[in-house]
Motif scaffolding. Structure first.
Motif, PDB file in Angstrom:
ATOM      1  N   THR A  64      11.496  27.905  42.769  1.00  0.00           N
ATOM      2  CA  THR A  64      11.321  26.340  43.491  1.00  0.00           C
ATOM      3  C   THR A  64      11.027  24.923  42.821  1.00  0.00           C
ATOM      4  O   THR A  64      11.620  23.489  43.486  1.00  0.00           O
ATOM      5  N   ASP A  65      11.260  24.989  41.883  1.00  0.00           N
ATOM      6  CA  ASP A  65      10.693  23.600  41.456  1.00  0.00           C
ATOM      7  C   ASP A  65      12.250  23.244  41.263  1.00  0.00           C
ATOM      8  O   ASP A  65      12.615  22.015  41.640  1.00  0.00           O
ATOM      9  N   MET A  66      13.180  23.797  40.577  1.00  0.00           N
ATOM     10  CA  MET A  66      14.447  23.587  40.803  1.00  0.00           C
ATOM     11  C   MET A  66      15.375  23.668  42.459  1.00  0.00           C
ATOM     12  O   MET A  66      15.847  23.011  42.301  1.00  0.00           O
ATOM     13  N   VAL A  67      15.097  23.750  43.124  1.00  0.00           N
ATOM     14  CA  VAL A  67      15.341  24.452  44.379  1.00  0.00           C
ATOM     15  C   VAL A  67      14.935  22.995  44.842  1.00  0.00           C
ATOM     16  O   VAL A  67      15.554  22.336  45.756  1.00  0.00           O
ATOM     17  N   SER A  68      13.635  22.343  44.503  1.00  0.00           N
ATOM     18  CA  SER A  68      13.407  21.330  44.936  1.00  0.00           C
ATOM     19  C   SER A  68      14.365  20.068  44.524  1.00  0.00           C
ATOM     20  O   SER A  68      14.386  19.696  45.309  1.00  0.00           O
ATOM     21  N   PHE A  69      14.045  20.130  43.103  1.00  0.00           N
ATOM     22  CA  PHE A  69      14.893  18.850  42.497  1.00  0.00           C
ATOM     23  C   PHE A  69      16.528  19.272  43.319  1.00  0.00           C
ATOM     24  O   PHE A  69      16.876  18.003  43.314  1.00  0.00           O
ATOM     25  N   LEU A  70      17.101  20.144  43.261  1.00  0.00           N
ATOM     26  CA  LEU A  70      18.569  20.177  44.084  1.00  0.00           C
ATOM     27  C   LEU A  70      18.739  19.333  45.273  1.00  0.00           C
ATOM     28  O   LEU A  70      18.738  19.055  46.076  1.00  0.00           O
TER      29      LEU A  70
END
Ligand SMILES: Nc1ncnc2c1ncn2[C@@H]1O[C@H](COP(=O)(O)OP(=O)(O)OP(=O)(O)O)[C@@H](O)[C@H]1O
Ligand SMILES: [Mg+2]
Length: 213
Positions: free
Chosen positions: A154-160
């Motif tokens: 979820t953190d990576m999706v938010s980052f993208l």
């Protein structure tokens, strides 16, 4: 005719795994060239295993090209095919740059970690440079080897999203079937023991075959 390049300057993110799957799915319905642009020759090894174990399966024609030859030889070679997929080498900058000049569509596999996020800057810089000469180059980030239950995903999706990076909706989960199938010269669909893996790879194929804005 679409040329896809599977790229990242970071190693071990799944470039070869994604490239051989995509090329094989495309090859089911059209003449497809798989360019192994990595001097390690992993896609070529997969193709050799495939010729041994699955000689009659629909397969991409595989060739090895390195550095500037990916562009100079790849462009005329690809003209004889309906589609082409390039497995670009990790640290091979000339090869990686050539792949980004040859392709219309670049897929960047990334894992879900801080290190993957940090390494994205390098490949995106190369994409920006390539666009000076290849202005129509379209790019999508592909989350690979993820565990969807973890916060890292979820953190990576938010980052993208924050970085306004276009990510594919399909995400590829860390599954043993990917390692096993590639080692057999097959795909997860042909391997047949993991239906969820077959379905997500089919979804990836459909999503990347669709139009890219
Ligand atoms: N979704 C996945 N699930 C499980 N294992 C995976 C997955 N994707 C890739 N792998 C495994 O991770 C390792 C690295 O994958 P792969 O060789 O495709 O990456 P790469 O980016 O091409 O690496 P390199 O930079 O060395 O060329 C391999 O052992 C592969 O089997
Ligand atoms: Mg590789």
């Amino acid at each position: 005719m679409t040329i896809y390049a599977v790229v990242n300057s970071k190693g071990g993110v799944g470039k070869t795994t994604i490239a051989v799957h995509l090329a094989t799915l495309v090859a089911q319905t059209s003449r497809t060239l798989l360019i192994d642009g990595d001097p390690q020759g992993s896609a070529a090894s997969w193709a050799a295993w495939r010729r041994d174990y699955l000689p009659d399966a629909p397969s991409p024609t595989t060739t090895c090209l390195h550095e500037k030859a990916i562009l100079n030889e790849g462009r005329p070679l690809a003209k004889g095919f309906d589609h082409a997929v390039v497995d670009a080498g990790g640290r091979d900058t000339a090869g990686l740059r050539s792949a980004l000049l040859l392709a219309q569509r670049a897929i960047i596999p990334v894992g879900a970690s801080q290190l993957d996020a940090a390494a994205l800057t390098d490949i995106l810089t190369l994409v920006d440079m390539a666009r000076d000469y290849n202005p129509d180059l379209k790019v999508r980030v592909l989350l690979n080897r993820i565990d969807p239950r973890t916060r890292d995903t979820t953190d990576m999706v938010s980052f993208l999203t924050e970085q306004k990076l276009a990510a594919l909706k399909t995400m590829i989960i860390e599954r043993v079937a990917y390692r096993r199938s590639v080692g057999d010269g097959s795909t997860v669909g042909e391997y047949g023991k993991d239906k969820a893996a077959s379905a997500e790879m089919q979804s990836l194929f459909e999503e990347v075959s669709d139009s890219w804005q």
